[in-house]
Design a protein around this motif. Structure first.
Motif, PDB file in Angstrom:
ATOM      1  N   MET A 184      35.479  46.148  43.736  1.00  0.00           N
ATOM      2  CA  MET A 184      36.154  46.186  42.584  1.00  0.00           C
ATOM      3  C   MET A 184      35.071  45.338  41.688  1.00  0.00           C
ATOM      4  N   SER A 185      34.891  46.172  40.520  1.00  0.00           N
ATOM      5  CA  SER A 185      33.981  45.486  39.676  1.00  0.00           C
ATOM      6  C   SER A 185      34.791  44.651  38.433  1.00  0.00           C
TER       7      SER A 185
ATOM      8  N   ASP B 174      32.101  36.123  41.414  1.00  0.00           N
ATOM      9  CA  ASP B 174      30.678  36.741  41.585  1.00  0.00           C
ATOM     10  C   ASP B 174      30.421  36.930  43.197  1.00  0.00           C
ATOM     11  N   ASP B 175      29.883  38.167  43.408  1.00  0.00           N
ATOM     12  CA  ASP B 175      29.392  38.338  44.879  1.00  0.00           C
ATOM     13  C   ASP B 175      28.215  37.605  45.185  1.00  0.00           C
TER      14      ASP B 175
ATOM     15  N   ALA C 133      38.806  41.306  44.446  1.00  0.00           N
ATOM     16  CA  ALA C 133      40.136  41.496  45.259  1.00  0.00           C
ATOM     17  C   ALA C 133      40.508  40.186  45.757  1.00  0.00           C
ATOM     18  N   ALA C 134      39.648  39.128  46.290  1.00  0.00           N
ATOM     19  CA  ALA C 134      39.907  38.201  46.942  1.00  0.00           C
ATOM     20  C   ALA C 134      40.759  36.977  45.642  1.00  0.00           C
ATOM     21  N   PHE C 135      40.056  37.258  44.667  1.00  0.00           N
ATOM     22  CA  PHE C 135      40.774  36.317  43.547  1.00  0.00           C
ATOM     23  C   PHE C 135      42.221  37.108  43.173  1.00  0.00           C
ATOM     24  N   LEU C 136      42.210  38.286  43.041  1.00  0.00           N
ATOM     25  CA  LEU C 136      43.785  39.010  43.087  1.00  0.00           C
ATOM     26  C   LEU C 136      44.607  38.726  44.137  1.00  0.00           C
TER      27      LEU C 136
END
Length: 212
Positions: free
Chosen positions: A61-62, A11-12, A38-41
């Motif tokens: 990225m949503s 979550d941002d 993106a950070a998670f991926l």
């Protein structure tokens, strides 16, 4: 009761991330927060039972795009989407694409915990099933082609005499192969062989050679 596993939170909104990390920590669950999909991926590695809780609307990225990226990479983990009221139809569409559930913001803490525990249970069951498939495939690989043929006929309910007649071998030879099949598949009874066959039916590779 909480399940063991990792909960990834994407979550941002820093306040939402911190709130979820605190909530999950309060029931003994490990939470790893990310400010963007993106950070998670970039960081994700399959290290055991887990689930993902992600916001739908985020810069870059949503949540839906994250879901597509996970699917494209063949990453299978339960996804729970957090959504505002106006995004419900979007969240429903995401569920049809594989998300396990969605929850509207602001959410009830217990409802969120219930969804997360259910997701972790689902992932644990999937991993256990996958591990069993791998183990059973390894057991089947122990069989020679001839033993495969005997195995399939025993599982089909044929007697030793009928198997010998079909395969043009002696009853004594059938008995030897049958005993080897039982030992190699770690089965203690014909009923166990039948159940094994039902869940791991061979594709017929044993209809070929005459291995011993």
């Amino acid at each position: 009761m909480s399940q063991e596993g990792i909960v990834y939170v994407v979550d941002d909104d820093a306040a939402v991330r911190e709130s979820l990390v605190w909530l999950l920590g309060s029931v003994g669950l490990r939470a790893i927060p990310f400010a963007s999909a993106a950070a998670f991926l970039d960081s994700y590695e399959d290290s055991g039972c887990c689930c993902l809780v992600s916001d739908v609307r985020m810069p870059g990225m949503s949540g839906l795009e994250l879901q597509k990226a996970l699917n494209a990479r063949g990453i299978k983990l339960p996804l729970i989407l957090m959504t505002a009221f106006g995004d419900v139809s979007t969240a429903v569409a995401a569920m049809k694409a594989g998300a396990v559930d969605f929850i509207e913001k602001p959410f009830n803490n217990q409802n969120m915990l219930d969804l997360i525990n259910a997701a972790l249970q689902s992932d644990a069951a999937r991993r256990k099933s996958k591990a069993a498939e791998v183990e059973n495939a390894q057991l089947l690989a122990r069989l020679t082609p001839q033993e495969h043929r005997v195995f399939e006929r025993v599982a089909a309910g044929l007697s030793n005499r009928e198997i010998g007649s079909e395969m043009d071998i002696s009853i004594k030879t059938v008995e030897v192969h049958r005993a080897r099949v039982m030992r190699k598949l770690e089965a203690n009874s014909v009923a166990e062989l039948v159940r094994f066959h039902m869940h791991n039916a061979p594709s017929g590779e044993g209809d070929g050679g005459e291995g011993t």
